[in-house]
Design an enzyme around this catalytic site. Structure first.
Site, PDB file in Angstrom:
ATOM      1  N   TYR A  22      -6.143  -6.217  -4.037  1.00 30.98           N
ATOM      2  CA  TYR A  22      -5.215  -7.401  -4.403  1.00 30.98           C
ATOM      3  C   TYR A  22      -5.077  -8.217  -3.023  1.00 30.98           C
ATOM      4  O   TYR A  22      -4.888  -7.785  -2.100  1.00 30.98           O
ATOM      5  CB  TYR A  22      -3.926  -6.981  -5.010  1.00 30.98           C
ATOM      6  CG  TYR A  22      -2.954  -8.397  -5.056  1.00 30.98           C
ATOM      7  CD1 TYR A  22      -3.380  -9.278  -5.726  1.00 30.98           C
ATOM      8  CD2 TYR A  22      -1.674  -7.941  -4.590  1.00 30.98           C
ATOM      9  CE1 TYR A  22      -2.454 -10.438  -5.649  1.00 30.98           C
ATOM     10  CE2 TYR A  22      -0.805  -9.408  -4.554  1.00 30.98           C
ATOM     11  CZ  TYR A  22      -1.118 -10.356  -5.305  1.00 30.98           C
ATOM     12  OH  TYR A  22      -0.404 -11.397  -5.370  1.00 30.98           O
ATOM     13  N   ASP A  34      -2.860   2.717  -5.417  1.00 24.77           N
ATOM     14  CA  ASP A  34      -2.310   1.651  -6.118  1.00 24.77           C
ATOM     15  C   ASP A  34      -2.923   1.734  -7.538  1.00 24.77           C
ATOM     16  O   ASP A  34      -4.285   1.645  -7.747  1.00 24.77           O
ATOM     17  CB  ASP A  34      -2.643   0.264  -5.594  1.00 24.77           C
ATOM     18  CG  ASP A  34      -1.952  -0.814  -6.266  1.00 24.77           C
ATOM     19  OD1 ASP A  34      -1.891  -0.725  -7.483  1.00 24.77           O
ATOM     20  OD2 ASP A  34      -1.822  -2.047  -5.642  1.00 24.77           O
ATOM     21  N   ARG A  93      22.158  -2.608  -4.044  1.00 24.76           N
ATOM     22  CA  ARG A  93      21.008  -3.016  -2.998  1.00 24.76           C
ATOM     23  C   ARG A  93      20.466  -1.439  -2.503  1.00 24.76           C
ATOM     24  O   ARG A  93      19.299  -1.179  -2.226  1.00 24.76           O
ATOM     25  CB  ARG A  93      21.382  -3.727  -1.658  1.00 24.76           C
ATOM     26  CG  ARG A  93      20.193  -3.553  -0.550  1.00 24.76           C
ATOM     27  CD  ARG A  93      20.465  -4.737   0.380  1.00 24.76           C
ATOM     28  NE  ARG A  93      21.954  -4.496   0.952  1.00 24.76           N
ATOM     29  CZ  ARG A  93      22.220  -3.826   1.859  1.00 24.76           C
ATOM     30  NH1 ARG A  93      21.429  -2.669   2.272  1.00 24.76           N
ATOM     31  NH2 ARG A  93      23.524  -3.917   2.255  1.00 24.76           N
ATOM     32  N   LYS A 135       2.479  -5.772 -14.275  1.00 18.39           N
ATOM     33  CA  LYS A 135       1.536  -5.908 -14.961  1.00 18.39           C
ATOM     34  C   LYS A 135       1.635  -4.916 -16.246  1.00 18.39           C
ATOM     35  O   LYS A 135       2.385  -5.170 -16.881  1.00 18.39           O
ATOM     36  CB  LYS A 135       0.173  -5.340 -14.207  1.00 18.39           C
ATOM     37  CG  LYS A 135       0.240  -5.909 -12.617  1.00 18.39           C
ATOM     38  CD  LYS A 135       0.216  -7.334 -12.892  1.00 18.39           C
ATOM     39  CE  LYS A 135       0.231  -7.875 -11.327  1.00 18.39           C
ATOM     40  NZ  LYS A 135       0.601  -9.276 -10.774  1.00 18.39           N
TER      41      LYS A 135
HETATM   42  C1  LIG Z   1      -3.462  -4.138  -7.841  1.00 15.66           C
HETATM   43  C2  LIG Z   1      -2.258  -4.918  -7.594  1.00 15.66           C
HETATM   44  N1  LIG Z   1      -1.261  -4.394  -6.801  1.00 15.66           N
HETATM   45  C3  LIG Z   1      -0.335  -5.253  -6.477  1.00 15.66           C
HETATM   46  C4  LIG Z   1       0.181  -6.475  -6.803  1.00 15.66           C
HETATM   47  C5  LIG Z   1       1.200  -6.948  -6.281  1.00 15.66           C
HETATM   48  O1  LIG Z   1       2.299  -7.058  -7.579  1.00 15.66           O
HETATM   49  P1  LIG Z   1       3.293  -8.157  -7.527  1.00 15.66           P
HETATM   50  O2  LIG Z   1       2.821  -9.398  -7.836  1.00 15.66           O
HETATM   51  O3  LIG Z   1       4.417  -7.648  -8.606  1.00 15.66           O
HETATM   52  O4  LIG Z   1       4.179  -8.163  -6.198  1.00 15.66           O
HETATM   53  C6  LIG Z   1      -0.816  -6.876  -7.611  1.00 15.66           C
HETATM   54  C7  LIG Z   1      -0.626  -8.313  -8.093  1.00 15.66           C
HETATM   55  O5  LIG Z   1      -1.691  -9.023  -8.667  1.00 15.66           O
HETATM   56  C8  LIG Z   1      -2.025  -6.327  -8.098  1.00 15.66           C
HETATM   57  O6  LIG Z   1      -3.047  -6.736  -8.837  1.00 15.66           O
END
Ligand SMILES: Cc1ncc(COP(=O)(O)O)c(C=O)c1O
Length: 400
Positions: free
Chosen positions: A116, A186, A63, A211
């Site tokens: 997101y 991000d 962890r 992704k």
């Molecule tokens: C741009 C972006 N950031 C973060 C996330 C969140 O990621 P996770 O689904 O791996 O928690 C997503 C999920 O679709 C996303 O498209």
């Protein structure tokens, strides 16, 4: 080292070299093994004390740290041009742990729009439960707000999900630093193959590795990179929240990254062809793709995105929700599923799925988001063409 070599071979020296206890011969594994263990053995009390007080680098418990999670963090740090990094159990774990490390009640944060849906829900939670004010703003208002100051964090998702809105990372970083804010980007949609936010001044870069970084649609994960100092603080929060990535997922994701360059080239090439095809169609009102000259943010994308514009294309379908339903259910090669960055092409309606509960949602209801995969572009275009025809066919029968 050139970028493609770095993606494949970077951190090669961190594979595994140990003397085998049974044969007393050297084991020099070509790949980093999976350290599928909950705990690590200490050689002495002194070593254990040193590990717990932070005076010695020794793994204690999975962890808290694990070689696979740290290796993945380090690999992404290398590709992003950051000092250090660490991997998380999901993209949301990466975002939440980062923001809870940076912010405290009473702080203010400004965010790009859109983000997101899950990130938007987290912002609402931070506001309601912790009294952290989050202003979610379109580009011009965002730059003005940063100039006015008062923010602890400037959070930018670029290209943004799902409208692919592009923010100027260099401008954001300059304004934020003049006014005392930390810049978090991000970079999930672009990946470090196409965009390196730290080069443009960002302080912290994060990803949903679910992704493109993993790239094969078989793990959930996240990663955060930044300065040694920040990643040290982050590891402390991670330990308390239990958000570190598990060894097998970290190992799979590191494997996925080795093919990032070849995958991203093909994703971008296919996406550009799909975007151009959609632009030519009468059933399509508008196409959002940073690589199209007609896209309002193309000039910024051209400046900060290298070697292409990644594989995400969104468009607004003409007609009603019924036409949208028929279109989505008529697709054969594109799967109707959320997520993105998979080898397989995926299509979704963000308003009815990923962003349905997000308080920051404001884009056309008939927007379709495509994650253009690695299949042959001709097959993808043929699939879209036939689904568009069915969506508007007067016989009215469509779908599976
Ligand atoms: C741009 C972006 N950031 C973060 C996330 C969140 O990621 P996770 O689904 O791996 O928690 C997503 C999920 O679709 C996303 O498209």
């Amino acid at each position: 080292m050139h970028e493609d070599t770095k993606i494949v071979r970077g951190l090669d020296e961190e594979r595994f070299h140990k003397t085998d206890a049974q044969t007393n011969k050297s084991i020099n594994a070509h790949r980093l093994p999976i350290y599928q263990t909950s705990t690590f053995i200490f050689d002495s009390l002194e070593e254990a004390y040193g590990a717990f007080t932070g005076e010695e680098h020794h793994h204690i418990y999975t962890r808290v740290s694990n070689p696979n999670a740290l290796y993945l963090g380090k690999k992404v740090a290398l590709l992003e041009g950051a000092e250090a990094g660490v991997a998380f159990n999901s993209g949301m774990a990466a975002i939440a742990t980062t923001l809870l490390t940076l912010l405290k009640p009473g702080d203010r944060m400004v965010s790009s729009k859109p983000v997101y849906g899950g990130t938007g829900e987290l912002f609402a939670y931070l506001q309601e439960h912790l009294g952290i004010r989050v202003d979610v703003l379109g580009p011009e208002e965002f730059y003005d707000a940063l100039k006015a100051g008062g923010y602890r964090v400037a959070y930018v998702e670029t290209p943004g999900n799902p409208t692919l809105t592009v923010y100027d990372i260099e401008l954001v970083s300059n304004l934020a630093h003049e006014n005392g804010a930390v810049v978090v980007v991000d970079n999930t949609f672009a990946t470090p193959f196409h965009q390196k936010p730290i080069r443009w001044g960002a302080d912290i870069v994060l990803h949903s590795t679910t992704k493109y970084l993993n790239g094969h649609g078989d793990t959930i994960g996240g990663v955060v990179v930044g300065s040694e100092e920040f990643v040290g603080e982050l590891l402390h929060t991670t330990k308390m929240f239990g958000t570190l990535m598990q060894p097998f997922n970290a190992w799979l994701t590191a494997r996925g990254i080795r093919t990032l360059a070849v995958r991203m080239r093909k994703h971008s090439e296919n996406a550009m062809r799909v975007a151009r095809f959609l632009e030519s169609r009468p059933e399509v009102v508008e196409v959002y793709y940073p690589g199209l000259e007609s896209f309002p943010y193309h000039h910024i994308a051209k400046k900060q995105m290298e070697k292409g514009y990644s594989g995400m294309v969104s468009f607004v379908l003409d007609g009603t929700r019924e036409n949208l339903k028929r279109f989505i259910t008529s697709l054969r090669i594109f799967h109707f599923a959320v997520s993105l960055g998979d080898t397989d092409s995926l299509a979704t309606s963000p308003a009815l799925t990923t962003h349905a509960l997000s308080p920051t949602t404001d884009f056309p209801a008939n927007l379709v988001r495509l994650s253009v995969g690695l299949e042959d572009a001709e097959d993808l275009i043929a699939d879209l063409e036939s689904a568009l025809k069915r969506a508007f066919s007067t016989s009215g029968v469509a779908g599976r």
